[in-house]
Design a protein around this motif. Structure first.
Motif, PDB file in Angstrom:
ATOM      1  N   VAL A 147      -6.992 -13.776 -24.830  1.00  0.00           N
ATOM      2  CA  VAL A 147      -6.464 -15.104 -24.489  1.00  0.00           C
ATOM      3  C   VAL A 147      -5.242 -14.885 -23.600  1.00  0.00           C
ATOM      4  CG1 VAL A 147      -5.383 -17.210 -25.357  1.00  0.00           C
ATOM      5  CG2 VAL A 147      -7.295 -16.200 -26.608  1.00  0.00           C
ATOM      6  N   VAL A 148      -5.288 -15.461 -22.415  1.00  0.00           N
ATOM      7  CA  VAL A 148      -4.189 -15.258 -21.466  1.00  0.00           C
ATOM      8  C   VAL A 148      -3.679 -16.621 -21.018  1.00  0.00           C
ATOM      9  CG1 VAL A 148      -3.555 -14.342 -19.191  1.00  0.00           C
ATOM     10  CG2 VAL A 148      -5.112 -13.059 -20.669  1.00  0.00           C
ATOM     11  N   ILE A 149      -2.352 -16.799 -21.145  1.00  0.00           N
ATOM     12  CA  ILE A 149      -1.744 -18.066 -20.710  1.00  0.00           C
ATOM     13  C   ILE A 149      -0.841 -17.785 -19.510  1.00  0.00           C
ATOM     14  CG2 ILE A 149      -0.322 -20.038 -21.409  1.00  0.00           C
ATOM     15  CD1 ILE A 149      -0.733 -19.175 -24.333  1.00  0.00           C
ATOM     16  N   VAL A 168      -6.541 -11.228 -15.817  1.00  0.00           N
ATOM     17  CA  VAL A 168      -7.739 -12.014 -16.109  1.00  0.00           C
ATOM     18  C   VAL A 168      -9.046 -11.263 -15.801  1.00  0.00           C
ATOM     19  CG1 VAL A 168      -8.941 -14.185 -15.616  1.00  0.00           C
ATOM     20  CG2 VAL A 168      -6.437 -14.119 -15.565  1.00  0.00           C
ATOM     21  N   PHE A 169      -9.163 -10.740 -14.608  1.00  0.00           N
ATOM     22  CA  PHE A 169     -10.474 -10.254 -14.143  1.00  0.00           C
ATOM     23  C   PHE A 169     -10.819  -8.800 -14.483  1.00  0.00           C
ATOM     24  CE2 PHE A 169      -9.290 -13.755 -11.297  1.00  0.00           C
ATOM     25  CZ  PHE A 169     -10.365 -14.595 -11.554  1.00  0.00           C
ATOM     26  N   PRO A 170      -9.839  -7.895 -14.659  1.00  0.00           N
ATOM     27  CA  PRO A 170     -10.258  -6.490 -14.789  1.00  0.00           C
ATOM     28  C   PRO A 170     -11.003  -6.209 -16.084  1.00  0.00           C
ATOM     29  CG  PRO A 170      -7.925  -6.682 -15.214  1.00  0.00           C
ATOM     30  CD  PRO A 170      -8.385  -8.036 -14.769  1.00  0.00           C
ATOM     31  N   LYS A 180     -15.244 -12.500 -18.450  1.00  0.00           N
ATOM     32  CA  LYS A 180     -16.078 -13.139 -19.481  1.00  0.00           C
ATOM     33  C   LYS A 180     -15.501 -12.935 -20.879  1.00  0.00           C
ATOM     34  CE  LYS A 180     -20.613 -13.074 -17.320  1.00  0.00           C
ATOM     35  NZ  LYS A 180     -20.901 -11.868 -16.539  1.00  0.00           N
ATOM     36  N   ASP A 181     -14.679 -11.896 -21.034  1.00  0.00           N
ATOM     37  CA  ASP A 181     -14.111 -11.594 -22.355  1.00  0.00           C
ATOM     38  C   ASP A 181     -12.777 -12.300 -22.594  1.00  0.00           C
ATOM     39  OD1 ASP A 181     -16.128 -10.064 -23.254  1.00  0.00           O
ATOM     40  OD2 ASP A 181     -15.217  -8.132 -22.742  1.00  0.00           O
ATOM     41  N   ARG A 182     -12.359 -13.140 -21.642  1.00  0.00           N
ATOM     42  CA  ARG A 182     -11.018 -13.744 -21.808  1.00  0.00           C
ATOM     43  C   ARG A 182     -11.071 -15.258 -21.671  1.00  0.00           C
ATOM     44  NH1 ARG A 182      -8.053  -8.758 -20.510  1.00  0.00           N
ATOM     45  NH2 ARG A 182      -9.230  -7.695 -18.885  1.00  0.00           N
ATOM     46  N   ILE A 183     -10.210 -15.914 -22.434  1.00  0.00           N
ATOM     47  CA  ILE A 183     -10.005 -17.353 -22.247  1.00  0.00           C
ATOM     48  C   ILE A 183      -8.711 -17.499 -21.449  1.00  0.00           C
ATOM     49  CG2 ILE A 183      -9.538 -19.565 -23.384  1.00  0.00           C
ATOM     50  CD1 ILE A 183     -11.109 -18.499 -25.802  1.00  0.00           C
ATOM     51  N   LEU A 184      -8.791 -18.235 -20.352  1.00  0.00           N
ATOM     52  CA  LEU A 184      -7.607 -18.412 -19.500  1.00  0.00           C
ATOM     53  C   LEU A 184      -7.071 -19.841 -19.652  1.00  0.00           C
ATOM     54  CD1 LEU A 184      -5.657 -17.594 -17.215  1.00  0.00           C
ATOM     55  CD2 LEU A 184      -7.439 -18.207 -15.572  1.00  0.00           C
ATOM     56  N   ILE A 185      -5.793 -19.918 -20.064  1.00  0.00           N
ATOM     57  CA  ILE A 185      -5.136 -21.221 -20.206  1.00  0.00           C
ATOM     58  C   ILE A 185      -4.013 -21.292 -19.164  1.00  0.00           C
ATOM     59  CG2 ILE A 185      -3.805 -22.730 -21.765  1.00  0.00           C
ATOM     60  CD1 ILE A 185      -5.124 -21.210 -24.119  1.00  0.00           C
ATOM     61  N   VAL A 186      -3.983 -22.363 -18.382  1.00  0.00           N
ATOM     62  CA  VAL A 186      -2.894 -22.541 -17.399  1.00  0.00           C
ATOM     63  C   VAL A 186      -2.161 -23.832 -17.744  1.00  0.00           C
ATOM     64  CG1 VAL A 186      -2.347 -22.934 -14.964  1.00  0.00           C
ATOM     65  CG2 VAL A 186      -4.073 -21.235 -15.594  1.00  0.00           C
ATOM     66  N   VAL A 187      -0.830 -23.735 -17.818  1.00  0.00           N
ATOM     67  CA  VAL A 187      -0.023 -24.922 -18.103  1.00  0.00           C
ATOM     68  C   VAL A 187       0.784 -25.222 -16.849  1.00  0.00           C
ATOM     69  CG1 VAL A 187       1.591 -26.008 -19.701  1.00  0.00           C
ATOM     70  CG2 VAL A 187       0.180 -24.078 -20.478  1.00  0.00           C
ATOM     71  N   ASP A 188       0.487 -26.323 -16.210  1.00  0.00           N
ATOM     72  CA  ASP A 188       1.154 -26.673 -14.949  1.00  0.00           C
ATOM     73  C   ASP A 188       0.914 -28.153 -14.659  1.00  0.00           C
ATOM     74  OD1 ASP A 188       1.896 -26.780 -12.090  1.00  0.00           O
ATOM     75  OD2 ASP A 188       1.893 -24.596 -12.269  1.00  0.00           O
ATOM     76  N   VAL A 242      -4.236 -24.782 -30.216  1.00  0.00           N
ATOM     77  CA  VAL A 242      -3.680 -23.991 -31.328  1.00  0.00           C
ATOM     78  C   VAL A 242      -4.778 -23.141 -31.979  1.00  0.00           C
ATOM     79  CG1 VAL A 242      -2.707 -24.196 -33.670  1.00  0.00           C
ATOM     80  CG2 VAL A 242      -1.691 -25.475 -31.775  1.00  0.00           C
ATOM     81  N   GLU A 243      -5.968 -23.713 -32.140  1.00  0.00           N
ATOM     82  CA  GLU A 243      -7.074 -22.942 -32.731  1.00  0.00           C
ATOM     83  C   GLU A 243      -7.380 -21.716 -31.881  1.00  0.00           C
ATOM     84  OE1 GLU A 243      -8.740 -23.121 -35.734  1.00  0.00           O
ATOM     85  OE2 GLU A 243      -7.001 -24.423 -36.005  1.00  0.00           O
ATOM     86  N   ILE A 244      -7.410 -21.922 -30.553  1.00  0.00           N
ATOM     87  CA  ILE A 244      -7.700 -20.791 -29.647  1.00  0.00           C
ATOM     88  C   ILE A 244      -6.622 -19.716 -29.776  1.00  0.00           C
ATOM     89  CG2 ILE A 244      -7.847 -20.118 -27.197  1.00  0.00           C
ATOM     90  CD1 ILE A 244      -9.185 -22.886 -26.736  1.00  0.00           C
ATOM     91  N   LEU A 245      -5.365 -20.156 -29.810  1.00  0.00           N
ATOM     92  CA  LEU A 245      -4.262 -19.181 -29.896  1.00  0.00           C
ATOM     93  C   LEU A 245      -4.332 -18.416 -31.222  1.00  0.00           C
ATOM     94  CD1 LEU A 245      -1.203 -21.211 -28.478  1.00  0.00           C
ATOM     95  CD2 LEU A 245      -2.920 -19.897 -27.240  1.00  0.00           C
TER      96      LEU A 245
END
Ligand code: SF4
Length: 435
Positions: A147-149, A168-170, A180-188, A242-245
């Motif tokens: 999980v990456v924010i 994110v991508f490597p 595919k193995d990561r969930i990307l969250i952007v806050v902006d 919150v569930e994802i985190l």
């Protein structure tokens, strides 16, 4: 044509170390792997003014005249010794031995010394001094994070290879499928180029990050969110986030100017750090500030080893004092106290508040910079340095605190000197004048 491999890019805090430079007749004509910003740092742009000899003018209304290096150093030393409240500022686009020399000079002249973090991640520094610094290296993110924010940061524009090399991508050791193995969250608040790639885009209301982080923290601790929307985000989305985190195996929070420059400043970072600490009660989570210049971190390291403080250090009483808001270069200019300034490897003329720049235009200003900038055109003395990481070696610290050795790829123009050498020579002259 020569190909120089494994070159470290001296532009942003990602500090990519896989650049290839193609050199022909002493010029870099092509690069491989660098992003567009990195490429432009390595290659000379037609029409850009490169300083190759020292320039001087007594009156800022006059034109610059060429002078020799010794005279320019002597005049610089005189200005700094005669000033009551001299400033030394910048440092983020040069290597660590220049930082060491700058610190020595600041102590000698009893000045204030600081770097560009003042107008960048300074608030993150104030916050980590209060509540801690649960950081990791970028390699940990690449190999482990699922999980990456990116909060208040737009790496697609500001750190263009950050997402592809680490975030994110490597494909990493435990993340073999990469993106595919990561969930990307952007806050902006804006739909940035980074937000367009996100799985979840939290379109927070401008200046409401503190409220949103607080709501996430309360939901994480099992409290009910009191309003239907917080900071423009529906409460259901907050619960889902919150569930994802909570379910992350390894989470990472990258953050930048969207939280350090907006209302709340260091308090936004305080609460973001505490969110990461809270998350560690349930999973593994760390954070990394998206440091801007390639060696802004290096100055804070060097300044801390030498003075005990990371920036905004005032030597006017003969020992280091640290009280940002008082002992900062920006505030000293805004209060009209500063009566001389040496700027090195930064461009406050373009990035400081207008009233601080006005003060810079009135006091003796020395600029050590390879190129013409909004700062250099306000100067009385311009000292031409080599470009660290292109024409000179040195050490730089990546955003996560990993030190890397900069390479010399081509020879510098004759009659330029390394930043550290210029500062050393000023220091020597100041020592003679103070005897
Ligand atoms: S991402 Fe940053 S360090 Fe990497 S090549 Fe681009 S400017 Fe240079």
């Amino acid at each position: 044509m020569d190909v120089i491999k494994n070159v470290v890019c001296p532009f942003c805090g990602t500090l990519c170390d896989d650049i290839e430079c193609f050199v022909e007749s002493g010029h870099i004509v092509k690069t491989r792997n660098a992003c567009r910003i990195g490429h432009s740092k390595f290659t000379h742009k037609k029409g850009a003014v490169r300083y190759t000899e020292p320039l001087y003018r007594e009156n800022k209304k006059d034109d610059f005249k060429k002078i020799d290096f010794d005279t320019a150093i002597e005049k610089t030393a005189e200005i700094l010794v005669n000033a009551k409240k001299p400033l030394i500022y910048g440092f983020s686009a040069t290597e660590c031995h220049a930082h060491i020399e700058g610190m020595k000079l600041a102590e000698q002249i009893r000045g204030i010394v600081s770097n560009t973090a003042e107008v960048c991640h300074g608030p993150s520094v104030w916050a980590l001094q209060d509540v801690g610094y649960p950081i990791c290296t970028l390699g940990e993110v690449k190999n482990r994070a699922d999980v990456v924010i990116y909060w208040g940061s737009n790496p697609m524009h500001a750190h263009p290879r950050h997402m592809s090399r680490y975030g994110v991508f490597p494909r990493g050791f435990f993340r073999s499928r990469g993106r595919k193995d990561r969930i990307l969250i952007v806050v902006d608040p804006r739909e940035t180029a980074t937000a367009k790639l996100a799985d979840i885009h939290l379109k927070v209301d401008p200046h409401k990050d503190y409220e949103l982080i607080s709501a996430i923290r309360s939901a994480l601790k099992g409290f009910e969110v009191q309003s239907e929307t917080i900071a423009g985000i529906p409460k259901e989305t907050i619960y889902e986030t919150v569930e994802i985190l909570k379910n992350a195996q390894y989470g990472e929070l990258f953050f930048a100017m969207g939280v350090t420059h907006t209302v709340g400043k260091h308090r936004n970072i305080d609460t973001a750090i505490e969110l990461v600490i809270d998350l560690n009660a349930q999973t593994k989570f760390t954070l990394i500030p998206m440091r801007g210049h390639y060696n802004v971190n290096g100055f804070n390291q060097v300044c801390t080893w030498i003075s005990g403080f990371p920036l905004c250090v005032d030597y006017s009483r003969g020992f280091p004092e640290f009280n940002p808001g008082d002992t900062s270069v920006t505030d000293s200019l805004l209060r009209g106290e500063a009566d001389a300034m040496l700027n090195i490897a930064s461009d406050p003329g373009a990035h400081f508040p207008q009233n601080a720049v006005k003060r810079m235009s009135k006091i003796p200003l020395i600029c050590i910079d390879p190129h013409e900038t909004p700062t250099s055109v306000l100067a009385n003395i311009i000292l031409p340095p080599t470009i660290a990481g292109v024409e000179d070696t040195g050490t730089a610290y990546r955003m996560d605190g990993v030190p890397l050795e900069l390479k010399k790829v081509i020879d510098p123009p004759k009659s330029t000197l390394a930043d550290r050498e210029i500062l050393k020579r000023i220091s020597k002259k100041v020592g003679e004048l103070l005897k």
